[in-house]
Write a protein that holds these residues in place. Structure first.
Motif, PDB file in Angstrom:
ATOM      1  N   ASP A 147      32.120  41.885  43.579  1.00 57.26           N
ATOM      2  CA  ASP A 147      32.375  40.579  43.925  1.00 57.26           C
ATOM      3  C   ASP A 147      33.827  40.174  43.772  1.00 57.26           C
ATOM      4  N   GLY A 148      34.567  39.987  44.805  1.00 57.48           N
ATOM      5  CA  GLY A 148      35.853  39.454  44.826  1.00 57.48           C
ATOM      6  C   GLY A 148      36.692  40.724  44.558  1.00 57.48           C
ATOM      7  N   ALA A 149      36.443  41.874  44.821  1.00 55.05           N
ATOM      8  CA  ALA A 149      37.116  43.096  44.469  1.00 55.05           C
ATOM      9  C   ALA A 149      37.381  43.796  45.750  1.00 55.05           C
ATOM     10  N   TYR A 174      41.955  41.253  44.315  1.00 58.30           N
ATOM     11  CA  TYR A 174      41.047  40.864  43.329  1.00 58.30           C
ATOM     12  C   TYR A 174      41.042  39.323  42.923  1.00 58.30           C
ATOM     13  N   ASN A 175      39.773  38.781  42.460  1.00 60.12           N
ATOM     14  CA  ASN A 175      40.007  37.258  42.226  1.00 60.12           C
ATOM     15  C   ASN A 175      39.892  37.426  40.557  1.00 60.12           C
ATOM     16  N   ARG A 176      39.729  36.333  40.045  1.00 62.39           N
ATOM     17  CA  ARG A 176      39.683  36.098  38.606  1.00 62.39           C
ATOM     18  C   ARG A 176      38.575  36.961  37.852  1.00 62.39           C
ATOM     19  N   ASP A 177      37.309  36.755  38.424  1.00 59.39           N
ATOM     20  CA  ASP A 177      36.371  37.320  37.923  1.00 59.39           C
ATOM     21  C   ASP A 177      36.109  38.791  37.893  1.00 59.39           C
ATOM     22  N   ALA A 178      36.722  39.091  39.109  1.00 52.28           N
ATOM     23  CA  ALA A 178      36.872  40.797  39.275  1.00 52.28           C
ATOM     24  C   ALA A 178      37.843  41.408  38.452  1.00 52.28           C
ATOM     25  N   LEU A 179      38.966  40.888  38.227  1.00 56.44           N
ATOM     26  CA  LEU A 179      39.715  41.294  37.346  1.00 56.44           C
ATOM     27  C   LEU A 179      39.194  41.274  35.793  1.00 56.44           C
TER      28      LEU A 179
END
Length: 457
Positions: free
Chosen positions: A128-130, A421-426
């Motif tokens: 998610d988000g990556a 990538y978003n914050r959660d993915a990182l």
């Protein structure tokens, strides 16, 4: 290990097509590469020294050096190498209608094949988000080389230009040697082919100096229009052109080291001697240094091909040139025990053009790993690929097909990776990044991730 080659006893009119007998031998790849016919006429070191001097002169003296080389090599006086647009228009208007129709058919088939080659964009979600993507982006500017010399190659204009256009290149320059008999311009058929494809930036520059001009650019210090440097240089040529491309690789991209032409034919007892001989001759007529090699497990076929060569060479137009090429150290027949050994020899040779004339030729062709292009069966001669197959005839030579490809759309494209990538993915992989950065003693890499998750980050 030393391999002896049985040299045919030549007469003044005989084709001294030498024989290399590898039957009964178990050879390593290195031994096979040493055994196959190769040109001995000039060492790479000799060519490199001369080409380095040419490249240095173009870089240091620009248009003055280009004019000097045009006079020394081509016998023409040159103020500026740019071909006037009026010359392109006139050449196309004067083009033989039959030649124009043939070029248009060649362009149509090459364009269909090139359009199908463009790779798709790849988007890979890794959570998610990556998302990691690969985009294909055309280079901004290319320099295309079309040889002159003993023959005229409008087909090489097609082969260079069509994949560049299919890739979406926006700036295309073309160079071809100046011709004394045409007022210092390239051959008018070359100019007509360029005009037919909409290329209006054409230069009368030949050899290694053309490659140098494209790679480094040429500044006009006396009011001349400059030649802008390119990102990629492509096109076939002689040993000097191929060497120049090798020497500028890294400054610019290149397609491959497409030097003096070569053909290898893998044939068994089912092959037709007349066809084999005709195809060997078809490439030998390019240049006295062209390579024509037959690999066969049939001594009877080899003898019959020799007879056909004597007969056909005597009646072909460029008899002297063809006989010299076929009699050179770069040409000959290689006798093998069976097709397995024949395939191994062909992979060691890594021919620019490889014809397969055997029983069940399609199946045998799938076993070949190293070749610029493979031509399967009696009705796929190299001549077809030279002009109207739809494939590209700018191909690697001198064994470089073991690691490089023929000219194609991807020659003019760059694969650009996009990471999003978003914050959660990182955060999901942050501890792994820190662990690896510490293991490599590069803690700043980990810190660049940690700072994003601190209070207020």
């Amino acid at each position: 290990m030393t391999f002896s080659a049985e040299q045919t006893s030549p007469t003044s009119d005989a084709v001294a097509f030498r024989s290399i007998d590898l039957r009964g031998r178990t050879l390593t790849l290195a031994e096979l590469r040493a055994a196959v016919p190769r040109a001995q006429h000039q060492t790479v070191a000799d060519a490199e020294a001369k080409v380095m001097d040419i490249i240095s002169a173009v870089r240091d003296s620009g248009f003055e050096a280009l004019a000097g080389f045009a006079k020394a090599f081509d016998g023409v006086e040159q103020a500026h190498p740019r071909v006037p647009e009026s010359a392109l228009t006139e050449a196309l208007a004067s083009l033989d209608p039959a030649v124009r129709a043939a070029l248009e058919e060649s362009i149509n088939r090459a364009r269909q094949f090139a359009d199908a080659q463009r790779p798709a964009v790849v988007d890979v979600p890794l959570g998610d988000g990556a998302v990691v993507s690969q985009n294909w982006v055309p280079v901004a500017r290319v320099g295309l080389y079309v040889p002159g010399g003993l023959a005229v190659y409008p087909s090489s204009v097609v082969m260079n230009v069509v994949p560049a256009l299919a890739a979406g290149v926006s700036s295309i320059a073309l160079a071809s040697p100046p011709q004394k008999e045409f007022g210092g311009l390239p051959h008018p058929t070359i100019l007509a082919a360029a005009a037919l494809l909409g290329i209006d930036e054409v230069y009368a520059i030949g050899g290694a100096q053309a490659i140098a001009a494209f790679a480094y650019g040429v500044q006009g210090d006396r009011g001349e229009a400059p030649i802008l440097p390119v990102d990629v240089v492509t096109g076939p040529g002689n040993i000097f052109v191929a060497t120049a491309k090798r020497l500028v690789k890294g400054v610019v991209g290149i397609d491959s080291e497409a030097g003096t032409t070569e053909i290898a034919i893998l044939a068994d007892a089912s092959a037709k001697p007349a066809l084999v001989a005709a195809d060997l001759i078809s490439q030998a007529e390019h240049d006295p240094k062209a390579a024509s090699v037959l690999v066969t497990d049939s001594p009877e076929l080899a003898a019959a091909v020799q007879e056909e060569l004597e007969r056909q060479v005597a009646t072909t137009k460029h008899t002297v040139r063809v006989r010299e090429a076929l009699s050179g150290s770069q040409s000959g027949v290689v006798l093998v025990d069976n097709l397995d050994q024949g395939v191994a020899v062909c992979d060691a040779y890594a021919a620019e053009h490889l014809e397969v004339m055997t029983a069940d030729a399609p199946a045998v062709a799938t076993r070949i790993r190293n070749a610029g292009a493979i031509f399967v069966g009696d009705y796929s001669p190299v001549s077809l690929g030279d002009y109207c197959a739809g494939s590209n005839h700018v191909l690697p030579t001198s064994g470089t097909a073991a690691f490089s490809s023929g000219l194609n759309v991807t020659t003019f494209l760059k694969a650009v990776q996009v990471i999003n990538y978003n914050r959660d993915a990182l955060q999901q992989v942050s501890t792994h990044i820190v662990s690896l950065s510490d293991a490599e003693d590069l803690p700043g890499h980990g810190d660049a991730v940690k700072i994003r998750f601190r209070t207020g980050g």
